[in-house]
Design an enzyme around this catalytic site. Structure first.
Site, PDB file in Angstrom:
ATOM      1  N   HIS A  76       0.824  -1.213   0.000  1.00  0.00           N
ATOM      2  CA  HIS A  76       0.000   0.000   0.000  1.00  0.00           C
ATOM      3  C   HIS A  76       0.855   1.259   0.000  1.00  0.00           C
ATOM      4  O   HIS A  76       0.613   2.178  -0.782  1.00  0.00           O
ATOM      5  CB  HIS A  76      -0.955   0.008   1.197  1.00  0.00           C
ATOM      6  CG  HIS A  76      -2.006  -1.048   1.135  1.00  0.00           C
ATOM      7  ND1 HIS A  76      -2.995  -1.166   2.085  1.00  0.00           N
ATOM      8  CD2 HIS A  76      -2.223  -2.042   0.241  1.00  0.00           C
ATOM      9  CE1 HIS A  76      -3.780  -2.186   1.777  1.00  0.00           C
ATOM     10  NE2 HIS A  76      -3.325  -2.735   0.662  1.00  0.00           N
ATOM     11  N   HIS A 115      -9.132  -2.636  -5.400  1.00  0.00           N
ATOM     12  CA  HIS A 115      -8.085  -2.876  -4.412  1.00  0.00           C
ATOM     13  C   HIS A 115      -6.972  -3.754  -4.984  1.00  0.00           C
ATOM     14  O   HIS A 115      -5.795  -3.568  -4.650  1.00  0.00           O
ATOM     15  CB  HIS A 115      -8.641  -3.518  -3.147  1.00  0.00           C
ATOM     16  CG  HIS A 115      -7.598  -3.628  -2.079  1.00  0.00           C
ATOM     17  ND1 HIS A 115      -7.238  -2.559  -1.283  1.00  0.00           N
ATOM     18  CD2 HIS A 115      -6.777  -4.650  -1.727  1.00  0.00           C
ATOM     19  CE1 HIS A 115      -6.265  -2.925  -0.473  1.00  0.00           C
ATOM     20  NE2 HIS A 115      -5.967  -4.190  -0.724  1.00  0.00           N
ATOM     21  N   ASP A 146      -2.987  -2.945  -4.891  1.00  0.00           N
ATOM     22  CA  ASP A 146      -1.910  -3.863  -4.533  1.00  0.00           C
ATOM     23  C   ASP A 146      -0.906  -4.015  -5.671  1.00  0.00           C
ATOM     24  O   ASP A 146       0.307  -4.044  -5.452  1.00  0.00           O
ATOM     25  CB  ASP A 146      -2.485  -5.240  -4.194  1.00  0.00           C
ATOM     26  CG  ASP A 146      -3.111  -5.299  -2.813  1.00  0.00           C
ATOM     27  OD1 ASP A 146      -2.921  -4.351  -2.022  1.00  0.00           O
ATOM     28  OD2 ASP A 146      -3.795  -6.305  -2.525  1.00  0.00           O
ATOM     29  N   HIS A 153      -0.130 -11.224  -5.357  1.00  0.00           N
ATOM     30  CA  HIS A 153       1.237 -10.790  -5.071  1.00  0.00           C
ATOM     31  C   HIS A 153       2.281 -11.728  -5.688  1.00  0.00           C
ATOM     32  O   HIS A 153       3.269 -11.265  -6.267  1.00  0.00           O
ATOM     33  CB  HIS A 153       1.455 -10.711  -3.561  1.00  0.00           C
ATOM     34  CG  HIS A 153       0.583  -9.702  -2.887  1.00  0.00           C
ATOM     35  ND1 HIS A 153       0.650  -8.358  -3.157  1.00  0.00           N
ATOM     36  CD2 HIS A 153      -0.388  -9.847  -1.946  1.00  0.00           C
ATOM     37  CE1 HIS A 153      -0.232  -7.720  -2.413  1.00  0.00           C
ATOM     38  NE2 HIS A 153      -0.879  -8.601  -1.682  1.00  0.00           N
TER      39      HIS A 153
END
Length: 297
Positions: A76, A233, A237, A260
């Site tokens: 973030h 969101h 990320d 991720h």
């Protein structure tokens, strides 16, 4: 090509870590040109650059570090620095994790904007994508195409769930990030609660810092900030993960159900495909900006 920047004054924030549940404090300090984004854990006497070479873990968050110390959930703050084009800071972290705050990036935006952004006297290099680069892994893919700007398009799909398919595409700049991406909060599902507990994750999760879904509804009384808050969101990320390239990436990144782990694998694929991009450095032959040192494989 823009000039490098830093912040005009120190920024401090604190709060609970999403996964560790530990209360952490962060100080962000201005830094000189060609300094880059450097994380520092004073209790461990450890410092490391924010780049793909320092990534140590990508399970439900991005963790960077070295043999002395690690800091988790860095995505973030890296996304905010990237979107606001802040290039040179030291981030001092008292604790093992960046605080989750309200689960979004909007508070970090407000803190850094309030501190002010200072233009510095050297150009900021960037990666210009020349040819498409594709990464595919099982049901996930990330592709970057040549594009005159910074753009992310993201598709998210929840099979057999009321959320279904979500898609969002955005040109990344300060205005669009603040309006369309920064307010989007991290999210999770009640059905995964037992898994997280068994694996020691999500110890700091609450309805104040995450959107929680049952099989049929949103648990939070406040509801959603966007009807497609989840995919927004995911873009937040991803901006943070892709910032670990070391330079801004000028290109259109198209991601399908990426997280991720696949974001970092994509970065390694991109950076090893040296015939598909170039670093534009402006008036100097070679940039002094501290990119990582890696042997690409």
């Amino acid at each position: 090509m823009r000039y490098q920047t830093t912040i005009k004054r120190d920024v401090t924030f604190e709060g609970i870590g999403l996964h560790t549940g530990i209360y952490c404090r962060v100080n962000v300090y201005p830094a000189p040109v060609d300094h880059g984004i450097v994380f520092h854990r004073p209790c461990k006497n450890a410092s490391f650059f924010a780049n793909v070479g320092t990534v140590t873990d990508t399970v439900f968050a991005t963790t960077i570090g070295n043999e002395r110390a690690k800091i988790s959930t860095v995505e973030h703050i890296l996304a905010v620095l990237s979107a606001l084009s802040i290039d040179n800071v030291t981030i001092e972290v008292e604790g093992p994790e960046i605080p989750i705050l309200d689960g979004s990036a909007i508070e970090l935006v407000n803190l850094l904007m309030d501190a002010g952004i200072k233009k510095q006297k050297r150009k900021m290099p960037y990666i210009r994508v020349l040819k498409p680069v594709v990464f595919e892994d099982k049901n996930t893919s990330v592709t970057v195409y040549p594009y005159n700007g910074r753009k992310i398009s993201f598709r998210l799909f929840f099979p057999n769930h009321f959320l279904g398919e979500q898609f969002f595409s955005v040109d990344i700049n300060e205005d669009t990030f603040i309006r369309d991406i920064a307010p989007a909060r991290t999210f999770g599902f009640l059905k995964d609660e037992e898994y997280f507990r068994q694996h020691g994750l999500a110890k700091g999760v609450s309805l104040q810092n995450a959107v929680i879904f049952s099989d049929s509804d949103v648990i939070n009384e406040t509801g959603l900030r966007f009807t497609n808050e989840c995919v927004r969101h995911k873009i937040l990320d991803s901006i943070g993960d892709f910032a670990l390239s070391g330079f801004p990436i000028m290109g259109h990144i198209v991601a399908d159900k990426s997280g991720h782990t696949s974001n970092i694998k994509f970065l390694n694929t991109l950076l090893s495909s040296t015939d598909c991009w170039e670093v534009v450095t402006g008036q100097v032959e070679k940039s002094a900006y501290p990119v990582f040192s890696l042997s690409y494989t």
